[in-house]
Enzyme design. Structure first.
Site, PDB file in Angstrom:
ATOM      1  N   TYR A 184       1.019  -1.406   0.218  1.00 19.78           N
ATOM      2  CA  TYR A 184       0.093  -0.020   0.006  1.00 19.78           C
ATOM      3  C   TYR A 184       0.753   1.558  -0.083  1.00 19.78           C
ATOM      4  O   TYR A 184       0.612   2.523  -0.207  1.00 19.78           O
ATOM      5  CB  TYR A 184      -1.162   0.205   1.585  1.00 19.78           C
ATOM      6  CG  TYR A 184      -2.066  -0.183   0.836  1.00 19.78           C
ATOM      7  CD1 TYR A 184      -2.222  -2.244   0.811  1.00 19.78           C
ATOM      8  CD2 TYR A 184      -3.664   0.018   0.952  1.00 19.78           C
ATOM      9  CE1 TYR A 184      -3.304  -2.985   0.662  1.00 19.78           C
ATOM     10  CE2 TYR A 184      -4.586  -0.516   0.948  1.00 19.78           C
ATOM     11  CZ  TYR A 184      -4.263  -1.663   0.445  1.00 19.78           C
ATOM     12  OH  TYR A 184      -5.576  -3.057   0.032  1.00 19.78           O
ATOM     13  N   LYS A 195       4.074 -15.096   4.738  1.00 22.70           N
ATOM     14  CA  LYS A 195       4.419 -15.175   3.595  1.00 22.70           C
ATOM     15  C   LYS A 195       6.111 -15.548   3.631  1.00 22.70           C
ATOM     16  O   LYS A 195       6.403 -14.990   2.513  1.00 22.70           O
ATOM     17  CB  LYS A 195       3.077 -14.570   2.166  1.00 22.70           C
ATOM     18  CG  LYS A 195       3.393 -16.216   1.166  1.00 22.70           C
ATOM     19  CD  LYS A 195       2.694 -17.699   1.094  1.00 22.70           C
ATOM     20  CE  LYS A 195       3.259 -17.758   0.025  1.00 22.70           C
ATOM     21  NZ  LYS A 195       2.175 -19.405  -0.424  1.00 22.70           N
ATOM     22  N   ASP A 246      -2.014 -18.394   3.289  1.00 17.75           N
ATOM     23  CA  ASP A 246      -2.290 -19.347   2.464  1.00 17.75           C
ATOM     24  C   ASP A 246      -3.487 -20.565   3.158  1.00 17.75           C
ATOM     25  O   ASP A 246      -4.667 -21.044   3.514  1.00 17.75           O
ATOM     26  CB  ASP A 246      -1.847 -20.022   1.665  1.00 17.75           C
ATOM     27  CG  ASP A 246      -0.433 -20.486   1.562  1.00 17.75           C
ATOM     28  OD1 ASP A 246       0.355 -20.334   2.901  1.00 17.75           O
ATOM     29  OD2 ASP A 246       0.278 -21.044   0.848  1.00 17.75           O
ATOM     30  N   ASP A 250      -6.409  -6.816   4.010  1.00 19.53           N
ATOM     31  CA  ASP A 250      -7.078  -6.399   3.471  1.00 19.53           C
ATOM     32  C   ASP A 250      -7.848  -7.445   2.960  1.00 19.53           C
ATOM     33  O   ASP A 250      -9.807  -7.752   3.447  1.00 19.53           O
ATOM     34  CB  ASP A 250      -6.305  -5.507   2.352  1.00 19.53           C
ATOM     35  CG  ASP A 250      -7.727  -5.014   1.061  1.00 19.53           C
ATOM     36  OD1 ASP A 250      -8.601  -5.082   1.503  1.00 19.53           O
ATOM     37  OD2 ASP A 250      -7.321  -4.943   0.151  1.00 19.53           O
TER      38      ASP A 250
END
Ligand code: ATP
Length: 327
Positions: A118, A165, A198, A222
């Site tokens: 962002y 991640k 995930d 988000d």
């Protein structure tokens, strides 16, 4: 008060009606931002708006439109950065009386609000090749982790799960995790876990009850927020707060939903509950509880909008909540 674009004025109208019915006496300073401000002042983020937030320090805000793939940068993001609203807090829980796929969902998304992808640093390095820069700093990672643990401790939550991640983004997500681990050590009474994003998405739609406080970077936060909203009835029911050390802006998780704007179809519950969060922040927890109680009562009575299986319009739903508070 920033009514915002799209469905914003409809949901903020309902939220302010409910806040008044709860007996919270607010002298609103109405300010334009986004498309409405662009049309009126030629500037989507006018100085008057910034001055008002700086002076009042608390705002209730509708969503602001951001063009996809073109146009001006997100005003939602600009406001979060300008006022250093580093923590985005989104409580996600089943509302009694609302039938959804899962029962017993009661979790809180804590999303870092100022950096990550962002940061908006994108460039084309050759035709057909672009780079987008993911910015992660130790300072922002530590303070959002501290926020999550402080929140967990204060609200008697038992666990913080850092979602990442770092197997792929070893440096950026690795730093985020290292900071979360370091902060976790200072809160021995709050359990700390880590989960790859995930797997976390799968676990959330298999057994959401295992989660308590989720700690995420900006982009994962988000996406996972919308996923979590789906667990409890959709974007129409989830509130949120953007919090910094000095300023606070309260807004529902949903965006401008242009497909249903101006039709009286939008569910105002997310905005009403964001209003309740603001009322609590202003020091009136009992009035915030009353608003939440009135929302639950309305939902139990199926006096709600179509997305929840009811038949009321946005304003009728707001009126129904307000009536419960006045009676
Ligand atoms: P933006 O670009 O501003 O994020 P969007 O349309 O991409 O807007 P959302 O506004 O978050 O995304 O909404 C996605 C969809 O969910 C909408 O198209 C709408 O149908 C539905 N939706 C969102 N908020 C509500 C709500 N409060 N009540 C009912 N439906 C909603």
């Amino acid at each position: 008060m920033i009514p915002g674009d799209g469905i914003g004025p409809e949901v903020i109208g309902a939220a302010t009606e409910v806040i008044a019915a709860a007996g919270v006496d607010i002298n609103w300073d109405r300010q334009l931002a986004g498309i409405a401000a662009l049309e009126t002042f030629g500037n989507p983020i006018p100085d008057e708006l910034l001055r008002s937030i700086r002076k009042n320090r608390v705002a209730l805000k509708g969503p602001l439109m951001t063009g996809v793939g073109r146009g001006f940068r997100s005003i939602n993001v600009a406001l979060r950065k300008t006022f250093d609203l580093y923590a985005n807090l989104r409580p996600i829980r089943n509302l009694p009386g609302l039938r959804t796929a899962f029962k017993g969902v009661d979790l809180v998304v804590v999303r870092e609000n100022t950096e990550d992808l962002y940061a908006g640093i994108e460039h084309q390095i050759a035709p057909g090749v672009v780079e987008s820069v993911k910015v992660i700093t130790a300072k922002a990672s530590r303070r959002i982790a501290r926020f999550a643990f402080e929140y967990a401790q204060r609200e008697k939550r038992h666990k913080v799960t850092a979602i990442h991640k770092a197997n792929i983004m070893k440096l950026s997500d690795g730093l985020f995790l290292a900071c979360a681990r370091e902060v976790a050590k200072k809160y021995p009474r709050v359990k700390y876990e880590e989960m790859i994003v995930d797997n976390a998405c799968m676990q959330l739609v298999l057994r959401p009850g295992q989660f308590d406080v989720l700690l995420l970077e900006n982009l994962y936060g988000d996406i996972v927020s919308d996923l979590c909203a789906g667990l409890v009835g959709g974007l129409g029911v989830v509130p949120g707060a953007n919090l910094g050390t000095r300023y606070a802006i309260f807004e529902a998780v949903h965006g401008t939903a242009p497909d249903i704007a101006g039709k009286g179809l939008v569910n105002p519950i997310g905005a009403i509950l964001s209003g309740a969060m603001m009322v609590k922040h202003l020091g009136h927890p009992e009035m915030a509880d009353a608003i939440e109680g009135a929302v639950e009562s309305v939902i139990r009575a199926r006096e709600c909008t179509r997305d929840l299986g009811g038949s009321l319009s946005t304003s009728e739903c707001g009126d129904a909540v307000a009536k419960r508070l006045r009676d």
